[in-house]
Design a protein around this motif. Structure first.
Motif, PDB file in Angstrom:
ATOM      1  N   GLN A 277       1.865 -38.109  19.151  1.00  0.00           N
ATOM      2  CA  GLN A 277       1.009 -37.010  18.695  1.00  0.00           C
ATOM      3  C   GLN A 277       1.565 -36.451  17.389  1.00  0.00           C
ATOM      4  N   PRO A 278       0.710 -35.993  16.493  1.00  0.00           N
ATOM      5  CA  PRO A 278       1.218 -35.350  15.264  1.00  0.00           C
ATOM      6  C   PRO A 278       1.856 -34.002  15.591  1.00  0.00           C
ATOM      7  N   ARG A 279       2.938 -33.704  14.899  1.00  0.00           N
ATOM      8  CA  ARG A 279       3.586 -32.401  15.037  1.00  0.00           C
ATOM      9  C   ARG A 279       3.336 -31.609  13.760  1.00  0.00           C
ATOM     10  N   TYR A 280       3.025 -30.328  13.932  1.00  0.00           N
ATOM     11  CA  TYR A 280       2.684 -29.471  12.806  1.00  0.00           C
ATOM     12  C   TYR A 280       3.776 -28.413  12.638  1.00  0.00           C
ATOM     13  N   VAL A 281       4.325 -28.338  11.432  1.00  0.00           N
ATOM     14  CA  VAL A 281       5.465 -27.463  11.163  1.00  0.00           C
ATOM     15  C   VAL A 281       5.058 -26.377  10.162  1.00  0.00           C
ATOM     16  N   PRO A 282       4.915 -25.131  10.600  1.00  0.00           N
ATOM     17  CA  PRO A 282       4.627 -24.052   9.649  1.00  0.00           C
ATOM     18  C   PRO A 282       5.826 -23.798   8.731  1.00  0.00           C
ATOM     19  N   ILE A 283       5.539 -23.576   7.457  1.00  0.00           N
ATOM     20  CA  ILE A 283       6.576 -23.273   6.470  1.00  0.00           C
ATOM     21  C   ILE A 283       6.386 -21.834   6.000  1.00  0.00           C
TER      22      ILE A 283
ATOM     23  N   ILE B 229      12.587 -29.063   1.780  1.00  0.00           N
ATOM     24  CA  ILE B 229      12.387 -29.240   3.217  1.00  0.00           C
ATOM     25  C   ILE B 229      11.920 -30.664   3.466  1.00  0.00           C
ATOM     26  N   ARG B 230      12.637 -31.369   4.337  1.00  0.00           N
ATOM     27  CA  ARG B 230      12.298 -32.745   4.700  1.00  0.00           C
ATOM     28  C   ARG B 230      11.661 -32.741   6.080  1.00  0.00           C
ATOM     29  N   LEU B 231      10.411 -33.253   6.159  1.00  0.00           N
ATOM     30  CA  LEU B 231       9.690 -33.299   7.425  1.00  0.00           C
ATOM     31  C   LEU B 231      10.035 -34.568   8.191  1.00  0.00           C
ATOM     32  N   GLU B 232       9.971 -34.486   9.527  1.00  0.00           N
ATOM     33  CA  GLU B 232      10.201 -35.666  10.356  1.00  0.00           C
ATOM     34  C   GLU B 232       9.045 -36.646  10.184  1.00  0.00           C
ATOM     35  N   ASP B 233       9.288 -37.899  10.625  1.00  0.00           N
ATOM     36  CA  ASP B 233       8.315 -38.970  10.382  1.00  0.00           C
ATOM     37  C   ASP B 233       6.980 -38.750  11.085  1.00  0.00           C
ATOM     38  N   ASP B 234       6.935 -37.912  12.129  1.00  0.00           N
ATOM     39  CA  ASP B 234       5.681 -37.655  12.833  1.00  0.00           C
ATOM     40  C   ASP B 234       5.147 -36.249  12.549  1.00  0.00           C
ATOM     41  N   SER B 235       5.649 -35.628  11.465  1.00  0.00           N
ATOM     42  CA  SER B 235       5.311 -34.227  11.202  1.00  0.00           C
ATOM     43  C   SER B 235       4.525 -34.037   9.909  1.00  0.00           C
ATOM     44  N   LEU B 236       3.666 -33.024   9.949  1.00  0.00           N
ATOM     45  CA  LEU B 236       2.938 -32.541   8.779  1.00  0.00           C
ATOM     46  C   LEU B 236       3.163 -31.035   8.703  1.00  0.00           C
ATOM     47  N   CYS B 237       3.335 -30.506   7.507  1.00  0.00           N
ATOM     48  CA  CYS B 237       3.558 -29.063   7.401  1.00  0.00           C
ATOM     49  C   CYS B 237       2.242 -28.334   7.160  1.00  0.00           C
ATOM     50  N   CYS B 238       2.285 -27.045   7.412  1.00  0.00           N
ATOM     51  CA  CYS B 238       1.129 -26.173   7.194  1.00  0.00           C
ATOM     52  C   CYS B 238       1.664 -24.793   6.811  1.00  0.00           C
ATOM     53  N   PRO B 239       0.824 -23.932   6.249  1.00  0.00           N
ATOM     54  CA  PRO B 239       1.308 -22.607   5.840  1.00  0.00           C
ATOM     55  C   PRO B 239       1.733 -21.771   7.042  1.00  0.00           C
ATOM     56  N   GLY B 240       2.885 -21.131   6.922  1.00  0.00           N
ATOM     57  CA  GLY B 240       3.343 -20.197   7.936  1.00  0.00           C
ATOM     58  C   GLY B 240       3.162 -18.770   7.447  1.00  0.00           C
ATOM     59  N   ALA B 241       4.157 -17.933   7.689  1.00  0.00           N
ATOM     60  CA  ALA B 241       4.094 -16.543   7.228  1.00  0.00           C
ATOM     61  C   ALA B 241       4.412 -16.492   5.729  1.00  0.00           C
ATOM     62  N   ILE B 242       3.579 -15.764   5.016  1.00  0.00           N
ATOM     63  CA  ILE B 242       3.759 -15.635   3.569  1.00  0.00           C
ATOM     64  C   ILE B 242       4.054 -14.169   3.243  1.00  0.00           C
ATOM     65  N   HIS B 243       5.243 -13.923   2.688  1.00  0.00           N
ATOM     66  CA  HIS B 243       5.652 -12.571   2.335  1.00  0.00           C
ATOM     67  C   HIS B 243       5.800 -12.498   0.813  1.00  0.00           C
ATOM     68  N   LEU B 244       4.966 -11.668   0.184  1.00  0.00           N
ATOM     69  CA  LEU B 244       4.968 -11.549  -1.264  1.00  0.00           C
ATOM     70  C   LEU B 244       5.394 -10.142  -1.680  1.00  0.00           C
ATOM     71  N   THR B 245       6.256 -10.084  -2.671  1.00  0.00           N
ATOM     72  CA  THR B 245       6.577  -8.822  -3.338  1.00  0.00           C
ATOM     73  C   THR B 245       6.148  -8.973  -4.793  1.00  0.00           C
ATOM     74  N   LEU B 246       5.147  -8.184  -5.196  1.00  0.00           N
ATOM     75  CA  LEU B 246       4.571  -8.320  -6.538  1.00  0.00           C
ATOM     76  C   LEU B 246       4.966  -7.092  -7.366  1.00  0.00           C
ATOM     77  N   ARG B 247       5.502  -7.369  -8.542  1.00  0.00           N
ATOM     78  CA  ARG B 247       5.907  -6.303  -9.448  1.00  0.00           C
ATOM     79  C   ARG B 247       5.014  -6.330 -10.678  1.00  0.00           C
ATOM     80  N   GLU B 248       4.254  -5.268 -10.850  1.00  0.00           N
ATOM     81  CA  GLU B 248       3.374  -5.174 -12.011  1.00  0.00           C
ATOM     82  C   GLU B 248       4.195  -4.830 -13.244  1.00  0.00           C
ATOM     83  N   GLN B 249       3.914  -5.508 -14.341  1.00  0.00           N
ATOM     84  CA  GLN B 249       4.632  -5.259 -15.587  1.00  0.00           C
ATOM     85  C   GLN B 249       4.380  -3.835 -16.073  1.00  0.00           C
ATOM     86  N   GLY B 250       5.442  -3.144 -16.487  1.00  0.00           N
ATOM     87  CA  GLY B 250       5.314  -1.791 -17.012  1.00  0.00           C
ATOM     88  C   GLY B 250       5.376  -0.728 -15.943  1.00  0.00           C
ATOM     89  N   ARG B 251       5.623  -1.140 -14.681  1.00  0.00           N
ATOM     90  CA  ARG B 251       5.689  -0.148 -13.606  1.00  0.00           C
ATOM     91  C   ARG B 251       7.021  -0.242 -12.881  1.00  0.00           C
TER      92      ARG B 251
END
Length: 215
Positions: free
Chosen positions: A110-116, A193-215
């Motif tokens: 079976q395919p294994r899915y790995v969130p990144i 990140i190296r995935l195993e031979d039976d694995s496909l990655c997919c999006p996991g938790a995404i944490h963004l810190t955005l800094r606006e220029q001039g602020r």
């Protein structure tokens, strides 16, 4: 090298005449068909040829010293993370069994899915509200090996993602970037990140810190 073909007899007795070009195409197609699985590529070709099944991705790997070939198969469905149904597994085994060598066993995996997960700190041009959507879209696409062109057992390259983020019009600079898998089904090699031979990655938790220029 040019190959020449000769059709020995014209059509007769109600049998349609086969032109030299038709003979060449039929002969060439026959040579490409796999009848006996010897190499891992043969197993992959046979899986794709299994009648009645929609196969999206397949990867066969020979297990050293065990005369065993493990074959990861992803079906083509609309499910978010599709698995092989019992019917798919049965049809794949039934189709492959007559083609294998007697001394070689095979195993359908079976395919294994790995969130990144991603943590990123970015200096942006313009307003953060507009930039965040564009950045998240890039990350979702980059990490989606399930629907993308990437095959089983690929890599998630830190430098490729860094360059892709830096190239966005809304990004002034990438001040920080970290990638890590949610499970142990992938190995962290340096910053990649190296995935195993039976694995496909997919999006996991995404944490963004955005800094606006001039602020």
């Amino acid at each position: 090298v040019e190959a020449r073909y000769f059709c020995p007899a014209p059509g007769r007795g109600g049998i349609s005449h086969e032109s030299t070009e038709e003979l060449r195409l039929r002969f060439s197609a026959g040579m490409r068909e796999v009848s006996v699985a010897v190499r891992t590529e043969d197993y992959e070709a046979l899986v794709r040829q299994t009648p009645g099944l929609c196969i999206h991705k397949v990867k066969a790997v020979a297990v050293s010293g065990k005369n065993l070939v493990k074959i990861a198969v992803k079906p083509y469905t609309e499910e978010e993370r599709p698995k092989l149904s019992p019917d798919y597994l049965r049809q794949l085994r039934d189709f492959l069994e007559p083609h294998r060598m007697l001394t070689t066993r095979f195993e359908i995996c079976q395919p294994r899915y790995v969130p990144i997960n991603v943590h990123a700190v970015l200096s942006i041009r313009g307003m953060a509200a507009y930039a965040q959507k564009e950045i998240e879209q890039l990350l979702q696409t980059f990490l989606d090996h399930i629907n993308g062109p990437q095959e089983f057992g690929g890599w998630v390259r830190f430098n490729e993602l860094y360059q892709a983020l830096s190239a966005l019009p809304c990004v002034e600079a990438v001040d920080g970037l970290r990638l890590y898998p949610e499970s142990r089904e992938a190995a962290v090699v340096g910053s990649d990140i190296r995935l195993e031979d039976d694995s496909l990655c997919c999006p996991g938790a995404i944490h963004l810190t955005l800094r606006e220029q001039g602020r």
